[in-house]
Design a protein around this motif. Structure first.
Motif: not given
Length: 196
Positions: A116-130, A132-141
């Motif tokens: 997968i590409t880094l773009k896939h990782i970024y898009e998945i991170a945006k979804i997973k940031s919703q 509750p355990p991850l909502e206050w973590r930065p996208l980079q983390e």
């Protein structure tokens, strides 16, 4: 004597307020909650009305493709009611979907089952940031966590991906998977012969 009785009563009040119910943490397929095992017994142990829970869960997940695993958290109240929290599908599910594979590598250290590409990782991170355990973590983390998850699945994270080359890679991979399945079947049969 009356002081010790009063102390015991006050301790009993404190003990009554303590919540002994454990939070139920499990993955439930979207729209497919059923009273049977494994979900039914888990709910029964916590005195939750199984039919009502299944109906509630299935209604809440009706807009999601059936069968997608959803991490579910259930907190049981003392009156048998519950608080239901449904998270986004697991990171490994999104990563495998993005890579176009159904299962991870058998030996993730030595084997690559997808890319997968880094773009896939970024898009998945945006979804997973919703979640509750991850909502206050930065996208980079979150991205760093997803890259580690991809690695444990045997999926390589690359900058760019050529569609034609990747299609050929997946075709070769199908043959490897078939060989692995044959080997596993042979091992199972050999084990059955030894135990018979």
């Amino acid at each position: 004597m009356s002081k010790s009785v009063a102390r015991l009563k006050s301790m009993k009040k404190v003990a009554d307020k303590i919540d002994h119910s454990s939070k139920l943490r499990t993955n439930v397929p979207a729209g497919m909650a059923a009273a049977g095992p494994p979900l039914g017994p888990m709910l029964g142990q916590r005195n939750i009305n199984i039919a009502a829970f299944c109906k509630d869960f299935n209604e809440r997940t009706a807009n999601i493709k059936p069968g997608i695993p959803l991490p579910t958290r259930v907190k049981v109240n003392s009156d048998r009611s519950y608080q239901l929290t449904i998270h986004q599908p697991p990171a490994s599910y999104f990563i495998k979907q993005a890579a176009g594979v159904n299962r991870g590598a058998m030996h993730p250290v030595n084997e690559i089952c997808g890319k997968i590409t880094l773009k896939h990782i970024y898009e998945i991170a945006k979804i997973k940031s919703q979640d509750p355990p991850l909502e206050w973590r930065p996208l980079q983390e979150i991205c760093t966590m997803l890259i580690a998850t991809a690695r444990t699945c045997g999926i390589e994270v690359v900058r760019d991906l050529d569609a034609k080359e990747y299609g050929e890679f997946l075709q070769e991979r199908k043959q490897i998977i078939e060989e692995q399945k044959k080997m596993l079947q042979e091992k199972r049969e050999a084990k059955m012969l030894r135990t018979a």
